[in-house]
Design an enzyme around this catalytic site. Sequence first.
Site, PDB file in Angstrom:
ATOM      1  N   ALA A   1     -10.514   3.103   2.921  1.00  0.00           N
ATOM      2  CA  ALA A   1     -10.702   3.935   3.090  1.00  0.00           C
ATOM      3  C   ALA A   1     -11.315   4.990   1.946  1.00  0.00           C
ATOM      4  O   ALA A   1     -12.636   6.073   2.511  1.00  0.00           O
ATOM      5  CB  ALA A   1      -8.974   5.136   2.480  1.00  0.00           C
TER       6      ALA A   1
ATOM      7  N   PHE B   1       0.258   3.297   7.956  1.00  0.00           N
ATOM      8  CA  PHE B   1      -0.607   3.532   8.591  1.00  0.00           C
ATOM      9  C   PHE B   1      -1.981   2.888   7.331  1.00  0.00           C
ATOM     10  O   PHE B   1      -1.690   3.374   6.615  1.00  0.00           O
ATOM     11  CB  PHE B   1      -0.947   4.733   9.217  1.00  0.00           C
ATOM     12  CG  PHE B   1      -2.274   5.429   9.248  1.00  0.00           C
ATOM     13  CD1 PHE B   1      -2.928   4.315  10.401  1.00  0.00           C
ATOM     14  CD2 PHE B   1      -4.001   5.827   8.305  1.00  0.00           C
ATOM     15  CE1 PHE B   1      -4.725   4.844  10.451  1.00  0.00           C
ATOM     16  CE2 PHE B   1      -4.559   5.981   8.932  1.00  0.00           C
ATOM     17  CZ  PHE B   1      -5.089   5.518  10.571  1.00  0.00           C
TER      18      PHE B   1
ATOM     19  N   ILE C   1      -5.764   2.100   6.052  1.00  0.00           N
ATOM     20  CA  ILE C   1      -7.217   1.816   6.827  1.00  0.00           C
ATOM     21  C   ILE C   1      -7.956   1.626   5.299  1.00  0.00           C
ATOM     22  O   ILE C   1      -7.901   2.063   4.286  1.00  0.00           O
ATOM     23  CB  ILE C   1      -7.093   3.680   7.304  1.00  0.00           C
ATOM     24  CG1 ILE C   1      -8.892   2.962   8.066  1.00  0.00           C
ATOM     25  CG2 ILE C   1      -7.124   4.749   6.575  1.00  0.00           C
ATOM     26  CD1 ILE C   1      -8.751   5.293   8.924  1.00  0.00           C
TER      27      ILE C   1
ATOM     28  N   GLU D   1     -10.847   4.163  -3.977  1.00  0.00           N
ATOM     29  CA  GLU D   1     -10.719   3.802  -2.350  1.00  0.00           C
ATOM     30  C   GLU D   1     -11.380   5.377  -1.966  1.00  0.00           C
ATOM     31  O   GLU D   1     -11.190   5.512  -0.838  1.00  0.00           O
ATOM     32  CB  GLU D   1      -9.947   3.207  -1.330  1.00  0.00           C
ATOM     33  CG  GLU D   1     -10.663   1.270  -2.938  1.00  0.00           C
ATOM     34  CD  GLU D   1      -9.611   0.329  -2.230  1.00  0.00           C
ATOM     35  OE1 GLU D   1     -10.033  -0.828  -3.060  1.00  0.00           O
ATOM     36  OE2 GLU D   1      -8.542   0.943  -1.828  1.00  0.00           O
TER      37      GLU D   1
ATOM     38  N   HIS E   1       1.075  -1.478  -0.039  1.00  0.00           N
ATOM     39  CA  HIS E   1       0.289   0.199  -0.220  1.00  0.00           C
ATOM     40  C   HIS E   1       0.762   1.039  -0.035  1.00  0.00           C
ATOM     41  O   HIS E   1       1.991   1.384   0.938  1.00  0.00           O
ATOM     42  CB  HIS E   1      -1.209   0.166   1.319  1.00  0.00           C
ATOM     43  CG  HIS E   1      -1.680  -1.179   1.120  1.00  0.00           C
ATOM     44  ND1 HIS E   1      -3.033  -0.786   0.610  1.00  0.00           N
ATOM     45  CD2 HIS E   1      -2.432  -2.496   2.107  1.00  0.00           C
ATOM     46  CE1 HIS E   1      -3.463  -1.610   1.001  1.00  0.00           C
ATOM     47  NE2 HIS E   1      -2.756  -2.613   1.257  1.00  0.00           N
ATOM     48  N   PRO E   2       0.562   1.874  -0.328  1.00  0.00           N
ATOM     49  CA  PRO E   2       0.854   3.282  -0.807  1.00  0.00           C
ATOM     50  C   PRO E   2       0.702   4.582   0.153  1.00  0.00           C
ATOM     51  O   PRO E   2      -0.124   3.655   0.917  1.00  0.00           O
ATOM     52  CB  PRO E   2       0.440   4.795  -1.868  1.00  0.00           C
ATOM     53  CG  PRO E   2      -0.498   3.823  -2.219  1.00  0.00           C
ATOM     54  CD  PRO E   2      -0.730   2.461  -2.026  1.00  0.00           C
TER      55      PRO E   2
END
Lengths: 173, 173
Positions: B120, B116, B118, B85, B59-60
Amino acid sequence: MELGFEEKDFLACCGSTKFAKEMALASPFASLEEAVRAARDIWFNKVDVNAWLQAFSAHPPIGDSPPASHHHRTSPTSAQWSKGEQSTAIATATGSTLQELSEWNAQYREKFGFVFLICASGRTSDEILAELKNRYPNRPIIEFEIAAQEQMKITELRLAKLFSSRAKDTIDQ
Amino acid sequence: MELGFEEKDFLACCGSTKFAKEMALASPFASLEEAVRAARDIWFNKVDVNAWLQAFSAHPPIGDSPPASHHHRTSPTSAQWSKGEQSTAIATATGSTLQELSEWNAQYREKFGFVFLICASGRTSDEILAELKNRYPNRPIIEFEIAAQEQMKITELRLAKLFSSRAKDTIDQ
């Protein structure tokens, strides 16, 4: 009396460089109890999961004796302590138990991606094997936490050794 | 109707090669629900913590737009989905929020050793920033589990996209 230690002393207690650095920063400690309190806080609250994996990788597979220190990133002190911690297991081991332990160790690593970790001190090889089989069905994240708790027990025993050896050195001088 | 997928399709849903392999082995699935059930079992019970870390690393950092795909091991599909997303977050972002998000992202990575994470979808950049600050004080092992749960939510959304795109392809033929 305050005892000062270096990063490499703490690295022999727990093979995470981040843990060792934080311990060196937090030292000197007025007592073993204070060092253990700091170690728990650093281990469970400060260092990240990569540090846990690094510490686990410093252990030889249990039952492997002597530890192949060129394979497992272990210091001479750590290797010697590891041998001492496994002395009951080694004294009680039969060839077939060791063989079974070796097979289960390999299966455990295949499932969880790290070595089976147990505070071996005072445990027979049969007890260790039973515990390995008992823990094997666990979910990976659960086993990860158990391994971290076992690492902390090992770290505490080694901190005690570190303190008693240093206290002895101080008296000898 | 059974839809067959390949390893690379599942890798776009979740960047763990072990997860993608296991999903490919478990497919074809009779329905999206069956695929989600298999994905949950594989993700939480079968793949190890290294697989979780590998998936996180695909993930970026959130708020980074467009994802620098040569830095973050992301497939074109995964990068495109990631952008979709984050569309609410991007549409609602101000320069100062993005700046703050970028600083907190860096601080988060420094503490936890991974990005981090999530789900989104539908969240504004302010909500995401608030959640980052809220989760930051967590213990590393707690945060590791939360990140894995967020990854699963993302995986489920992406599996749904995979199924609907394939169903569409089938109708088009």
